[in-house]
Design a protein around this motif. Structure first.
Motif, PDB file in Angstrom:
ATOM      1  N   GLU A  64      -3.914   4.962   5.022  1.00  7.37           N
ATOM      2  CA  GLU A  64      -4.341   5.225   3.649  1.00  7.37           C
ATOM      3  C   GLU A  64      -5.735   5.827   3.598  1.00  7.37           C
ATOM      4  O   GLU A  64      -6.210   6.241   2.542  1.00  7.37           O
ATOM      5  CB  GLU A  64      -4.269   3.937   2.817  1.00  7.37           C
ATOM      6  CG  GLU A  64      -5.331   2.897   3.115  1.00  7.37           C
ATOM      7  CD  GLU A  64      -5.080   2.096   4.378  1.00  7.37           C
ATOM      8  OE1 GLU A  64      -5.968   1.276   4.706  1.00  7.37           O
ATOM      9  OE2 GLU A  64      -4.072   2.321   5.066  1.00  7.37           O
ATOM     10  N   HIS A  95      -8.282   4.400  -2.696  1.00  9.04           N
ATOM     11  CA  HIS A  95      -9.552   5.139  -2.654  1.00  9.04           C
ATOM     12  C   HIS A  95      -9.363   6.631  -2.938  1.00  9.04           C
ATOM     13  O   HIS A  95     -10.276   7.299  -3.414  1.00  9.04           O
ATOM     14  CB  HIS A  95     -10.229   4.990  -1.286  1.00  9.04           C
ATOM     15  CG  HIS A  95     -10.413   3.583  -0.817  1.00  9.04           C
ATOM     16  ND1 HIS A  95     -10.558   2.506  -1.666  1.00  9.04           N
ATOM     17  CD2 HIS A  95     -10.415   3.057   0.442  1.00  9.04           C
ATOM     18  CE1 HIS A  95     -10.694   1.406  -0.965  1.00  9.04           C
ATOM     19  NE2 HIS A  95     -10.615   1.699   0.321  1.00  9.04           N
ATOM     20  N   HIS A 129       0.866  -1.183   0.000  1.00 12.86           N
ATOM     21  CA  HIS A 129       0.000   0.000   0.000  1.00 12.86           C
ATOM     22  C   HIS A 129       0.894   1.220   0.000  1.00 12.86           C
ATOM     23  O   HIS A 129       1.581   1.489   0.997  1.00 12.86           O
ATOM     24  CB  HIS A 129      -0.928   0.008   1.217  1.00 12.86           C
ATOM     25  CG  HIS A 129      -2.160  -0.816   1.057  1.00 12.86           C
ATOM     26  ND1 HIS A 129      -2.138  -2.190   1.026  1.00 12.86           N
ATOM     27  CD2 HIS A 129      -3.453  -0.459   0.880  1.00 12.86           C
ATOM     28  CE1 HIS A 129      -3.369  -2.643   0.859  1.00 12.86           C
ATOM     29  NE2 HIS A 129      -4.188  -1.613   0.767  1.00 12.86           N
ATOM     30  N   ASP A 165     -10.856  -3.553  -5.076  1.00 12.72           N
ATOM     31  CA  ASP A 165     -11.272  -3.210  -3.712  1.00 12.72           C
ATOM     32  C   ASP A 165     -12.196  -2.001  -3.821  1.00 12.72           C
ATOM     33  O   ASP A 165     -12.320  -1.417  -4.911  1.00 12.72           O
ATOM     34  CB  ASP A 165     -10.024  -2.870  -2.872  1.00 12.72           C
ATOM     35  CG  ASP A 165     -10.252  -2.963  -1.380  1.00 12.72           C
ATOM     36  OD1 ASP A 165      -9.379  -2.525  -0.609  1.00 12.72           O
ATOM     37  OD2 ASP A 165     -11.320  -3.453  -0.966  1.00 12.72           O
TER      38      ASP A 165
HETATM   39  O1  FHN Z   1     -10.355   0.223   2.628  1.00 13.33           O
HETATM   40  C1  FHN Z   1      -9.436  -0.741   2.200  1.00 13.33           C
HETATM   41  C2  FHN Z   1      -8.178  -0.650   2.999  1.00 13.33           C
HETATM   42  O2  FHN Z   1      -7.648   0.628   2.869  1.00 13.33           O
HETATM   43  C3  FHN Z   1      -7.192  -1.679   2.471  1.00 13.33           C
HETATM   44  O3  FHN Z   1      -6.882  -1.408   1.141  1.00 13.33           O
HETATM   45  C4  FHN Z   1      -7.813  -3.051   2.583  1.00 13.33           C
HETATM   46  C5  FHN Z   1      -6.884  -4.107   1.977  1.00 13.33           C
HETATM   47  O4  FHN Z   1      -7.560  -5.241   1.677  1.00 13.33           O
HETATM   48  N1  FHN Z   1      -9.095  -3.120   1.924  1.00 13.33           N
HETATM   49  C6  FHN Z   1     -10.078  -2.107   2.271  1.00 13.33           C
HETATM   50  C7  FHN Z   1     -10.775  -2.388   3.556  1.00 13.33           C
HETATM   51  O5  FHN Z   1     -11.538  -3.551   3.376  1.00 13.33           O
END
Ligand code: FHN
Length: 469
Positions: free
Chosen positions: A79, A128, A58, A226
């Motif tokens: 993040e 995001h 990340h 995601d």
């Molecule tokens: O909101 C994201 C989080 O920042 C991160 O990327 C994870 C990784 O699997 N996935 C989301 C939360 O479910």
């Protein structure tokens, strides 16, 4: 409207037109998911299933504040700071002017992953916050157009992966707090975004344009989606994106977050629904038991954040991380372990230390993890975990991962019907005696002390496939 988008609009409209024609044509020709026989699917998934262990990365603008805003620590994952601190888009965008990762060394990153025993890398191409770590022609909110660094960050990493024999993969967020077609969910937060009236197709085509750019520029072997939870994004949208991508690259592997079927953080698909995606994605957890016939991968942080945070020192122990990897493999799944590099481009030392510890264990015991199958025992074994592998001579090798070493030097394998042809310690080949005691097999003359207190592996070769009641 921010400067970043205005200039692009005309480019974008042009791109849309070209894409529109193509997508319409493509939608006609590929109504649904390209047909695939189970054998073809097994061939496509093989490298991924055999790999068992990967690095999640990340990285992005959020590494600059590192969990602090205006000198104050901000709770939650690093993040998410734009959402958690409710930072206006215009203000957050300014971080791009500071993004200059002078210590970024893709060869070293891949070396760290490789020496940890990881077989693939999944890096955030866009999280995001909408900022892209690759050169995108459909936005200027990317590392090439918006930062002093000015170069694509993914291509050199992809090349390094291929040079060092790892599989390169990319994460992509469907929710986008920066894209003008999406608007914040409320005054207090961006998440979950809403879609502006009549602009969903604009964002869907923006996403498809970027995904095509990614496939062409750095050829990821997995698309790790995601941010699919906003209501405006549907299962049908997931089918469209999945079909579109598999048409572009039939060998591509795509996680189940391209669709809307997963059961929250448990990450597996809801039963009885025809879901799109090739594997389940439990997050920060490992399924309680094996899931025969289900491809899944648990993703996990080493501390409590995915993106870099200055003040998060809650690191898991190397022992915990090794045992998590074993736990996943013993249940037939993969382990995707995360690092959050600094804004300068360094993987934090506590992460590197733990990865070195895992690599040390895998250099001795890797055979008991890579290309193995789930334990024949559905119930938890009291002393540890088990993986298995069919050997060329028709025997099956059971790998007993002993966490709790038996004081009396005796270990029981409950309800194992098969005869044992050989048993030995994986690390040094020392023989172990095995005999039947009723419906169980008993291993004896085990050394007083475990060879490795984290997990000592005993290999037990049995005739045929495991018969365990
Ligand atoms: O909101 C994201 C989080 O920042 C991160 O990327 C994870 C990784 O699997 N996935 C989301 C939360 O479910």
């Amino acid at each position: 409207m921010t400067i970043f988008v205005a200039m692009r609009r005309q480019w974008f409209v042009l791109g849309l037109l070209m894409l529109g024609f193509a997508s319409v044509a493509r939608a006609e020709s590929a109504p649904g998911i390209p047909p695939e026989t189970p054998e073809q699917r097994d061939a496509r998934m093989k490298w991924w299933r055999d790999a068992r262990f990967g690095m999640f990365i990340h990285w992005g603008l959020y590494a600059i504040p590192g969990g602090r805003w205006k000198g104050q620590p901000v709770g939650g994952a690093g993040e998410w700071i734009m959402n958690t601190a409710n930072i206006p888009v215009e203000e957050y965008e300014l971080l791009a002017k500071q993004f200059n990762p002078v210590k970024y060394n893709p060869a070293q990153w891949v070396k760290i992953a490789k020496e940890a025993g990881m077989r693939y890398i999944v890096i955030t191409s866009k999280h995001h916050d909408g900022f892209c770590l690759f050169d995108s022609k459909v936005t200027t909110y990317d590392v090439v157009d918006a930062t002093p660094w000015g170069k694509d960050l993914l291509k050199p990493l992809a090349e390094e992966c291929r040079k060092q024999g790892l599989h390169f993969c990319t994460y992509y967020s469907i929710m986008d707090w920066h894209h003008p077609a999406q608007m914040r969910g409320s005054d207090r937060a961006y998440n979950p975004t809403r879609i502006r009236e009549g602009r969903k197709r604009e964002y869907m085509d923006y996403m498809k344009a970027q995904l095509k750019e990614l496939l062409e520029s750095c050829k990821p072997e997995v698309l790790w989606f995601d941010g699919e939870w906003p209501d405006w994004y549907t299962e049908e949208d997931g089918r469209e994106i999945y079909a579109y991508l598999r048409e572009l690259d039939p060998k591509l592997i795509i996680n189940n977050r391209v669709g809307k079927c997963r059961k929250g953080m448990e990450g597996l698909n809801q039963e009885g629904r025809q879901c799109v995606g090739d594997f389940g994605t439990p997050e920060q957890q490992i399924p309680a038991s094996g899931l025969p016939g289900v491809d899944w991968e648990s993703c996990m942080t080493m501390n409590d954040t995915w993106g870099f945070k200055y003040d998060d020192h809650n690191w898991k122990s190397t022992q915990t991380l090794i045992r998590n990897l074993i736990d996943c493999a013993s249940k037939g799944g993969n382990y995707l372990l995360n690092v959050g590099p600094t804004a300068e481009g360094e993987i934090p030392a506590p992460s590197v230390e733990r990865l070195q510890g895992i690599g040390q264990w895998l250099r001795v015991n890797g055979e008991s993890i890579y290309a193995t199958q789930a334990s024949p025992w559905s119930k938890q074994l009291p002393w540890g975990r088990c993986t298995q592998k069919k050997l060329d001579d028709g025997t099956t090798r059971l790998y007993l991962h002993v966490f709790t070493w038996p004081e009396q030097g005796r270990l029981e394998l409950p309800n194992l019907k098969n005869d044992v042809s050989r048993a030995f310690l994986l690390a040094n080949g020392t023989g172990v005696t095995a005999h039947r005691d009723g419906d169980k097999v008993v291993l004896e003359n085990l050394p007083q002390k475990p060879l490795d207190p984290v997990a000592t592996v005993i290999c037990v070769d049995i005739k045929g496939t495991p018969q365990v009641d």
